[in-house]
Design a protein around this motif. Structure first.
Motif, short mmCIF file in Angstrom:
data_model
loop_
_atom_site.label_atom_id
_atom_site.label_comp_id
_atom_site.label_asym_id
_atom_site.label_seq_id
_atom_site.Cartn_x
_atom_site.Cartn_y
_atom_site.Cartn_z
N THR A 121 -3.45 6.18 -0.52
CA THR A 121 -5.45 6.01 -0.96
C THR A 121 -4.79 7.15 -2.41
N LYS A 134 -7.58 1.88 -1.81
CA LYS A 134 -6.28 1.79 -1.28
C LYS A 134 -5.39 1.48 -2.71
N LYS A 165 0.63 -1.09 -0.25
CA LYS A 165 -0.13 -0.57 0.18
C LYS A 165 0.25 1.18 -0.04
N PHE A 212 -1.99 0.10 -4.41
CA PHE A 212 -1.54 -0.90 -3.95
C PHE A 212 -0.45 -0.74 -4.83
#
Length: 281
Positions: free
Chosen positions: A186, A273, A183, A275
């Motif tokens: 956002t 989110k 991650k 990644f």
């Protein structure tokens, strides 16, 4: 008074005196000097033509005299002696070295292969640069050819086996490499009209968003590795702040040089989110 150094000192003495005169007086002196020099050059040109026709050996003998040679050189009637080829190549490399060092790179002479080839090695950042061919042709090669017209080929050779400058490469004896989704941000944090720089697992990345699509690239210009996050973004194009290379953020394609692009990373979005898939050992 026949010593060349004494003659030069005497000329410099008179030039220093004239420099103290007012402008109208200096103009007269400079005009007289120019007219005399033009007369001398015309006479010397005719003399050289005559000697070439009658006796080249006599002309060569005359030019061996330091005073004669100095006067002919002043009037651009003879060419100054060329430094040795190796010295001229090193001079060329010194010209481009500051720019390479500013990006943690350098260049070294490997070999001179008569009659027309020079081998060099790009080291440091330049050795791993995705556009090192461009660096060679636009910078190093052009500088060498400017100083050494007889050189027509400049070849970049790889680092020798075992050289520490290749320590950034993956060794066949390294631990197993795996890919991991990490991650990094956002959706809201990634700007649509700019880029977001993030540091993840020792890697510097930039993120760019178009609608709900996010793209990730290594935060390094493909030219000399300069950071891109401070570059200007306009109409989906980012410009490297160091040397002006431009890239389409939609694809990573370089608009400045064909067949060069930014290093990209897979991206996935889950629950707003972002990644990024990175390799880890």
């Amino acid at each position: 008074m026949t010593n060349l150094e004494e003659l030069v000192r005497e000329i410099n003495r008179f030039e220093a005196i004239i420099s103290e005169w007012d402008e109208s007086q200096r103009c007269v002196a400079v005009g007289l000097k120019t007219a005399i020099e033009a007369l001398h050059k015309a006479a010397l040109t005719n003399l050289i033509k005559s000697l070439k026709q009658e006796s080249m050996s006599a002309l060569r003998h005359a030019v061996n005299d330091e005073v004669v040679y100095a006067v002919l050189l002043y009037h651009e009637l003879v060419k100054p002696p060329k430094p040795p080829l190796a010295q001229r190549i090193q001079t060329a490399l010194e010209e481009v070295r500051p720019g390479l060092k500013s990006h943690n790179g350098d260049v070294e002479l490997v070999a001179i292969k008569p009659p027309d080839t020079v081998e060099v090695r790009l080291i440091g950042t330049c050795s791993n640069c995705l556009a090192s061919t461009l660096t060679l042709s636009q910078g190093v090669e052009q500088a060498i050819k400017n100083h050494c017209p007889e050189i027509t080929r400049v070849v970049a050779v790889n680092n020798p086996t075992g050289n520490n400058t290749t320590s950034g490469l993956i060794s066949p004896f390294s631990s197993k490499i795996t890919s991991t989704w990490i991650k990094v941000a956002t959706i809201e944090q990634v700007p649509e009209f700019n880029v977001l720089a993030v540091q993840v697992a020792g890697s510097s990345l930039i993120l760019h968003r178009q609608g709900i699509t996010v793209r990730c690239y290594r935060n390094a210009c493909a030219h000399l590795g300069s950071a891109l996050d401070r570059g200007k973004v306009e109409n989906g194009i980012i410009t490297c702040p160091s040397h002006g290379f431009q890239y389409k953020l939609e694809t990573g394609e370089c608009l400045t040089v064909p067949d060069v692009s930014l290093q990209s990373y897979p991206v996935k979005i889950k629950d707003d989110k972002v990644f990024v898939k990175l390799q880890q050992s």
